[in-house]
Design a protein around this motif. Structure first.
Motif, mmCIF file in Angstrom:
data_model
loop_
_atom_site.group_PDB
_atom_site.id
_atom_site.type_symbol
_atom_site.label_atom_id
_atom_site.label_comp_id
_atom_site.label_asym_id
_atom_site.label_seq_id
_atom_site.Cartn_x
_atom_site.Cartn_y
_atom_site.Cartn_z
ATOM 1 N N PHE A 277 0.835 -1.203 0.000
ATOM 2 C CA PHE A 277 0.000 0.000 0.000
ATOM 3 C C PHE A 277 0.873 1.258 0.000
ATOM 4 O O PHE A 277 0.664 2.185 -0.781
ATOM 5 C CB PHE A 277 -0.913 -0.017 1.227
ATOM 6 N N PHE A 278 1.879 1.274 0.886
ATOM 7 C CA PHE A 278 2.729 2.453 1.039
ATOM 8 C C PHE A 278 3.639 2.668 -0.167
ATOM 9 O O PHE A 278 4.182 3.754 -0.367
ATOM 10 C CB PHE A 278 3.585 2.353 2.316
ATOM 11 N N ARG A 280 2.649 1.922 -3.403
ATOM 12 C CA ARG A 280 1.757 2.352 -4.477
ATOM 13 C C ARG A 280 1.552 3.871 -4.484
ATOM 14 O O ARG A 280 1.512 4.506 -5.531
ATOM 15 C CB ARG A 280 0.407 1.658 -4.225
ATOM 16 N N THR A 281 1.448 4.449 -3.276
ATOM 17 C CA THR A 281 1.109 5.862 -3.172
ATOM 18 C C THR A 281 2.262 6.800 -3.546
ATOM 19 O O THR A 281 2.043 7.988 -3.754
ATOM 20 C CB THR A 281 0.662 6.192 -1.730
ATOM 21 N N ARG A 282 3.486 6.265 -3.650
ATOM 22 C CA ARG A 282 4.619 7.131 -3.977
ATOM 23 C C ARG A 282 4.565 7.628 -5.410
ATOM 24 O O ARG A 282 5.054 8.716 -5.728
ATOM 25 C CB ARG A 282 5.946 6.398 -3.801
ATOM 26 N N ILE A 284 2.132 8.626 -7.224
ATOM 27 C CA ILE A 284 1.324 9.832 -7.413
ATOM 28 C C ILE A 284 2.117 11.085 -7.044
ATOM 29 O O ILE A 284 2.095 12.077 -7.754
ATOM 30 C CB ILE A 284 0.008 9.735 -6.589
ATOM 31 N N TYR B 198 -1.507 8.388 3.672
ATOM 32 C CA TYR B 198 -1.375 7.223 2.793
ATOM 33 C C TYR B 198 -2.751 6.801 2.300
ATOM 34 O O TYR B 198 -2.951 6.454 1.139
ATOM 35 C CB TYR B 198 -0.726 6.052 3.540
ATOM 36 N N VAL B 201 -4.380 9.194 -0.396
ATOM 37 C CA VAL B 201 -3.700 9.060 -1.686
ATOM 38 C C VAL B 201 -4.076 7.711 -2.307
ATOM 39 O O VAL B 201 -4.294 7.611 -3.518
ATOM 40 C CB VAL B 201 -2.172 9.215 -1.536
#
Ligand SMILES: NC(=O)c1ccc[n+]([C@@H]2O[C@H](COP(=O)([O-])OP(=O)(O)OC[C@H]3O[C@@H](n4cnc5c(N)ncnc54)[C@H](OP(=O)(O)O)[C@@H]3O)[C@@H](O)[C@H]2O)c1
Ligand SMILES: NC(=O)c1ccc[n+]([C@@H]2O[C@H](COP(=O)([O-])OP(=O)(O)OC[C@H]3O[C@@H](n4cnc5c(N)ncnc54)[C@H](OP(=O)(O)O)[C@@H]3O)[C@@H](O)[C@H]2O)c1
Lengths: 303, 303
Positions: A277-278, A280-282, A284, B198, B201
């Motif tokens: 999860f953490f 994936r958000t990078r 963006i 997190y 996003v």
């Protein structure tokens, strides 16, 4: 300097946004004359002190006389009342616009009052700060920021183009979409983030005095970013949530589903799920910095 | 320059925090010699290129020889393994510390491996950025930021004072509290904000490609602030949530309760309730700015 795009610009509501438009229109020569009207005597007095309008007499009929662009810059909740009040003074061929952060509800409030022959073209500049009032405004606020126009069906194309030129002249990039689409996109990019920020600061505020003072003391570890957003004007944000209810509740529903999933991962100790999860958000963030929508300096470059 | 506080500082893990401590210790003369060990060959090679250590040979026994301060700067999840590996090389009278963002779990992992005669004093500097690795570090990272020490019961007072001096020398302000209290305060000021960032996003990322690209395009309206926080290192944050589970879940529970209340106000159109809520949260921002924990410049002063 290039020719002014409008002969006379009338701004109703001289807060952060209205006063910034006035300053920018003058600095970049986008309007020949600038008139400002505000419901508050105190604001009008300050407008005169600041000298940001050619006409700050405060008389509505006078201000609108000869105005070919009128922009309503009041809180969203009073747009309808304002439209009704100014309608008798609007001249044929003039463009009536606004800057409200919500578009569907603003259209519903303003449109019924627009006299035949007046071009109503709603707009929303995606620019602002956490401050409000005429002193908070500045001429470069719109530089390189988006201004979204949401013309109604059958809108006059040349009037839309003229309003787009105005925004471009004062530094903005213009995009066009429907009011409904605007309200969905903004619910996600702006309204939900603000709601969440207000909420987390509220959660901290619920604790007793001792915890609250520790939260303030140690806020640099993440919390302080949220407090900036949650310091925005309460009237403006009340009006946004009352007027974009449906889209906000939809986004909030999705947010809550995702949060339940994260909560479950923490409870179960699902390290792999959290890591994925953490990660994936990078992506963006990377795109936002690449597209020049934010600085790449660590910690926003603040010290 | 004042006398060094330690003769030889050994840093295990040369990422953002470890490499910043090394740079700061040299620049401010806090340690006579500096040794760095990292599990990654690539990181070690970079440390040699950067020239930020006196000893970057990579041999653990060698690095720890004569070290009177050893700081574990690896992710929280491997602290126990690291402590076990270095234990045989720790010298009597030395201070062993760490920088983990969670304290209770780190103490539980490290304490069993600490040899008699070695002073174990956990610490957590509240300083960092969204970047990681040895190139992200800089000597002034700790200037005017808090470093929290969480000495265990019966800790040697003069060893605690010496470690406090070290942090003060490299620019930090020192505070002391129990590991449990630390974990509660940080759950609220840091871990919950990161989780929420997190999550929001992630919510945006769940949408299809078109919405995602609009979110990026229009992110300056609020969303972008969250993406910065949500770009932090996934390993670090996975370890934090796995190791501070209880306090995080408690804060999340409170956050969820408050969010349900806000959701209800929006659904019912309770303008007064929303206005009151949004007014209350401004006071916290004001205190944070007054106490010098953040800039008062609009939009963090970024352009
Ligand atoms: N701030 C942002 O970041 C931002 C960004 C984009 C768009 N917007 C939109 O811009 C609009 C204005 O926001 P703002 O930040 O500029 O707010 P603001 O600084 O609070 O200014 C609003 C001004 O309108 C005046 N006003 C209120 N009712 C009025 C009425 N009936 N007739 C004339 N003037 C009236 C207010 O006077 P009093 O103070 O005496 O009430 C105030 O001077 C809102 O619709 C908002 O959604 C804001
Ligand atoms: N970043 C912040 O904002 C911040 C703030 C305060 C405290 N902290 C805490 O500081 C610690 C380090 O964070 P950071 O941001 O500096 O992380 P980082 O930049 O990712 O650095 C961690 C370093 O430790 C190395 N490492 C991993 N396992 C190791 C092992 N078994 N033995 C030796 N070295 C090992 C890593 O190598 P590889 O890259 O090859 O794995 C990496 O070079 C964490 O405990 C974190 O909770 C971080």
């Amino acid at each position: 300097m290039a020719e002014p795009i409008f002969d006379r610009l009338a701004i109703i509501g001289a807060g952060l946004i209205g006063s910034s438009i006035a300053r920018a229109a003058r600095d970049y020569g986008a309007a020949g004359e600038i008139a400002i009207v505000d419901a508050s005597q105190q604001v009008m007095a300050r407008v005169r002190e600041l000298g940001i309008a050619d006409d700050a007499g405060g008389d509505m009929a006078q201000a609108l006389k000869g105005a070919d662009l009128i922009i309503i810059c009041t809180p969203v909740g009073v747009c309808g009342v304002v439209a009704q009040a100014i309608a008798p003074h609007l001249e044929k061929g003039a463009i009536l616009s606004d800057v409200g952060s919500v578009k569907g509800a603003v259209v519903a409030q303003i449109a019924p009052h627009v006299p035949a022959g007046v071009h109503f073209i709603p707009a929303h500049p995606l620019a602002g700060t956490e401050f409000s009032g005429p002193d908070a405004g500045f001429a470069t606020l719109f530089q390189n920021r988006w201004s979204i126009l949401t013309p109604l069906e059958g809108a006059d194309a040349s009037a839309v183009a003229r309003l787009a030129n105005f925004w471009t002249r004062i530094g903005a990039k213009v995009e066009t979409m429907s009011p409904e689409h605007h309200d969905k996109v903004l619910a996600l990019t702006s309204h939900l983030p603000h709601l969440i920020a207000y909420n987390i600061v509220g959660t901290a505020d619920d604790f007793g005095e001792q915890t609250r003072s520790e939260v303030i003391k140690f806020s640099a570890s993440g919390f302080r970013d949220f407090t900036r957003i949650a310091a925005s004007d309460p009237t403006m944000w009340r009006d946004i949530f009352l007027n974009n209810r449906e889209a906000v509740l939809e986004m909030l529903g999705r947010f809550n589903e995702d949060l339940s999933a994260l909560q479950r991962m923490i409870r179960r100790g699902d390290g792999e799920g959290l890591f994925d999860f953490f990660t994936r958000t990078r992506a963006i963030r990377r795109s936002i910095v690449e597209q020049g929508q934010d600085t790449s300096a660590p910690d926003f470059g603040r010290r």
